[in-house]
Scaffold this active site. Structure first.
Site, short mmCIF file in Angstrom:
data_model
loop_
_atom_site.label_atom_id
_atom_site.label_comp_id
_atom_site.label_asym_id
_atom_site.label_seq_id
_atom_site.Cartn_x
_atom_site.Cartn_y
_atom_site.Cartn_z
N ARG A 136 -4.63 3.65 1.02
CA ARG A 136 -3.18 3.73 1.23
C ARG A 136 -2.68 2.63 2.14
O ARG A 136 -1.77 2.82 2.95
CB ARG A 136 -2.83 5.11 1.75
CG ARG A 136 -3.40 6.19 0.79
CD ARG A 136 -3.21 7.55 1.28
NE ARG A 136 -3.80 8.55 0.40
CZ ARG A 136 -3.15 9.20 -0.55
NH1 ARG A 136 -1.90 8.91 -0.82
NH2 ARG A 136 -3.75 10.12 -1.26
N TYR A 145 6.37 12.66 -8.33
CA TYR A 145 6.59 11.51 -7.44
C TYR A 145 8.09 11.25 -7.39
O TYR A 145 8.68 10.67 -8.31
CB TYR A 145 5.88 10.25 -7.97
CG TYR A 145 4.36 10.28 -7.93
CD1 TYR A 145 3.67 11.13 -7.08
CD2 TYR A 145 3.63 9.41 -8.72
CE1 TYR A 145 2.27 11.12 -7.04
CE2 TYR A 145 2.24 9.40 -8.69
CZ TYR A 145 1.58 10.26 -7.84
OH TYR A 145 0.20 10.25 -7.81
N LEU A 161 -7.25 0.99 -1.45
CA LEU A 161 -7.00 0.35 -0.15
C LEU A 161 -6.78 1.40 0.94
O LEU A 161 -6.25 1.10 2.00
CB LEU A 161 -5.77 -0.57 -0.24
CG LEU A 161 -5.90 -1.72 -1.25
CD1 LEU A 161 -4.61 -2.52 -1.31
CD2 LEU A 161 -7.07 -2.62 -0.87
N1 LIG Z 1 -4.58 11.75 -8.33
C1 LIG Z 1 -4.17 11.75 -7.09
O1 LIG Z 1 -4.34 12.74 -6.35
C2 LIG Z 1 -3.50 10.53 -6.53
C3 LIG Z 1 -3.20 10.48 -5.16
C4 LIG Z 1 -2.60 9.33 -4.68
C5 LIG Z 1 -2.31 8.27 -5.52
N2 LIG Z 1 -2.58 8.36 -6.85
C6 LIG Z 1 -2.25 7.27 -7.78
O2 LIG Z 1 -2.98 6.12 -7.42
C7 LIG Z 1 -2.10 5.03 -7.20
C8 LIG Z 1 -2.66 4.13 -6.13
O3 LIG Z 1 -2.80 4.87 -4.92
P1 LIG Z 1 -2.29 4.30 -3.57
O4 LIG Z 1 -0.89 3.80 -3.77
O5 LIG Z 1 -2.54 5.26 -2.51
O6 LIG Z 1 -3.26 3.05 -3.42
P2 LIG Z 1 -3.63 2.03 -2.32
O7 LIG Z 1 -3.79 0.73 -3.03
O8 LIG Z 1 -4.75 2.52 -1.52
O9 LIG Z 1 -2.39 1.94 -1.34
C9 LIG Z 1 -1.22 1.29 -1.67
C10 LIG Z 1 -0.58 0.86 -0.38
O10 LIG Z 1 -1.31 -0.24 0.14
C11 LIG Z 1 -0.44 -1.22 0.68
N3 LIG Z 1 -0.92 -2.55 0.32
C12 LIG Z 1 -1.22 -3.53 1.16
N4 LIG Z 1 -1.67 -4.61 0.51
C13 LIG Z 1 -1.62 -4.31 -0.78
C14 LIG Z 1 -1.95 -5.04 -1.95
N5 LIG Z 1 -2.40 -6.27 -1.93
N6 LIG Z 1 -1.78 -4.42 -3.13
C15 LIG Z 1 -1.34 -3.15 -3.18
N7 LIG Z 1 -1.00 -2.42 -2.10
C16 LIG Z 1 -1.15 -3.00 -0.91
C17 LIG Z 1 0.92 -0.93 0.13
O11 LIG Z 1 1.71 -0.81 1.25
P3 LIG Z 1 3.08 -1.56 1.45
O12 LIG Z 1 3.78 -1.57 0.13
O13 LIG Z 1 3.70 -0.69 2.48
O14 LIG Z 1 2.69 -2.92 1.92
C18 LIG Z 1 0.84 0.42 -0.55
O15 LIG Z 1 1.63 1.33 0.17
C19 LIG Z 1 -0.76 5.68 -6.85
O16 LIG Z 1 0.32 4.82 -7.09
C20 LIG Z 1 -0.78 6.89 -7.75
O17 LIG Z 1 -0.36 6.51 -9.05
C21 LIG Z 1 -3.20 9.48 -7.35
#
Ligand SMILES: NC(=O)c1ccc[n+]([C@@H]2O[C@H](COP(=O)([O-])OP(=O)(O)OC[C@H]3O[C@@H](n4cnc5c(N)ncnc54)[C@H](OP(=O)(O)O)[C@@H]3O)[C@@H](O)[C@H]2O)c1
Length: 334
Positions: free
Chosen positions: A211, A56, A209
């Site tokens: 993403r 990352y 969420l």
């Molecule tokens: N193992 C894997 O293949 C894999 C793949 C992807 C991720 N991950 C891990 O999983 C974690 C979470 O995944 P993700 O970031 O895709 O999750 P997510 O919660 O689905 O998406 C996060 C995005 O949602 C937006 N968002 C809007 N409201 C939110 C709120 N209340 N709280 C949090 N986010 C909000 C944020 O956008 P804005 O900041 O633009 O508003 C942020 O970019 C990652 O950080 C990573 O550590 C693992």
């Protein structure tokens, strides 16, 4: 904060973990000071699980977490558990170059991660994508050697399918599978979730969420940088996006009736799927963190769950969760 067990052999962790990826990569620019403040606020609120990947931002995310841990109060730092993914190969332009799960590579990745994080051990270590060229027994066996030497505490998996999970678990104890799980990403429910449950392996759910797509904050006119994951994710394109945002509107009605936010409903739904599920929230600002943690106070009764699943049926999303080339790398989708 409420805690949940990470598998039958792992630690208790906060019911919500903090995924730090977006603080360094894939979702456009993030503010460094706010990112560190968000990690500190999460630790202060009782979040103990911090998830990252060495790729990352090519080490950026681990160095950021290292800085946040060093500057956190000792008591909070000592509670923090690091969950680290390795294996994805990058280039200086940020290009992706496949995955490397060879034992020598596993040890090499771990040595650098320990330095960047500034810790003497990693709590959960996992390959980001199963390396099709290396038997999972060899990759997991290499992590097991790191466990024996004290550099890693527990072994995890990421986006592995049921057969791979069984083979990995037959090699060494596995505490969790990290995999996408949300109202609109439910494919793991077919064969993967029954397998992890049979084997006593927890799920750390990402993309809760989708993403940001089902957060209630995503708008049709949002402009994305070319290197933002969402600019090439099928669910965020054209008619797919219109369809998916219409699902969010249905969810919004339920959220409004309950006096909570859409993101809170989406996170609470994943929390409701079982004690073996630990959602990773991708907040990178304190405001989003506070909203996400509020999901822990949302109780969904049977009527709520029925209404939510009627608003967003299991296969309701338009578009796959990754573009075709990335879907092809998912052992979990074979
Ligand atoms: N193992 C894997 O293949 C894999 C793949 C992807 C991720 N991950 C891990 O999983 C974690 C979470 O995944 P993700 O970031 O895709 O999750 P997510 O919660 O689905 O998406 C996060 C995005 O949602 C937006 N968002 C809007 N409201 C939110 C709120 N209340 N709280 C949090 N986010 C909000 C944020 O956008 P804005 O900041 O633009 O508003 C942020 O970019 C990652 O950080 C990573 O550590 C693992």
């Amino acid at each position: 904060m409420e805690t949940r067990p990470l598998g039958t052999t792992g630690p208790q962790v906060s019911a919500l973990g903090l995924g730090c990826m977006g603080m360094s990569a894939l979702y456009g620019t993030a503010d460094r000071a706010e990112s560190i403040a968000t990690i500190h606020a999460a630790l202060e609120a009782g979040v103990t699980l911090l998830d990252t990947g060495d790729f990352y931002g090519m080490g950026h995310n681990e160095m950021l977490i290292g800085e946040a841990l060093r500057s956190a109060p000792a008591a909070r730092r000592e509670q923090a558990l690091t969950s680290v993914k390795f294996g994805a190969l990058r280039g200086p332009d940020g290009e992706w170059g496949g995955v490397d799960g060879r034992p020598a590579a596993v040890k090499n990745f771990a040595a650098y991660s320990l330095q960047r994080l500034g810790v003497d051990h990693i709590d959960v270590y996992r390959i980001a994508r199963v390396d099709p060229g290396v038997p999972i027994e060899e990759t997991v066996g290499a992590i097991a050697e790191l466990v024996e030497k004290g550099y890693v505490r527990h072994i995890g998996l990421s986006e592995a399918g049921a057969d791979t999970i069984r083979r990995a678990a037959a090699t060494a104890p596995v505490v969790d599978l990290q995999i996408e799980y949300s109202l609109i990403s439910r494919s793991l429910e077919q064969s993967i979730l029954p397998t992890t449950r049979e084997l006593g392996i927890s799920i750390t759910a990402y993309g809760v969420l989708s993403r940001g797509l089902i957060s209630g904050h995503y708008t049709r006119d949002r402009r994305l940088a070319a290197n933002d994951f969402r600019s090439h994710s099928p669910r965020f394109q054209g008619e797919n996006l219109d369809h998916n945002l219409a699902l969010v509107d249905s969810l919004r009605k339920i959220a409004e009736q309950k006096g909570v936010s859409v993101a809170q409903i989406a996170i609470a739904w994943v929390l409701s799927r079982g004690e073996d599920i630990v959602p990773l929230i991708g907040a990178r600002t304190r405001e989003r963190l506070t909203e996400s943690l509020g999901a822990l106070d949302v109780t969904l009764d049977d009527a709520d769950l029925t209404a939510i699943e009627a608003a967003v049926p299991a296969d309701a999303a338009a578009g796959e969760r990754y573009a075709p080339a990335q879907m092809a790398t998912l052992d979990s989708e074979r």
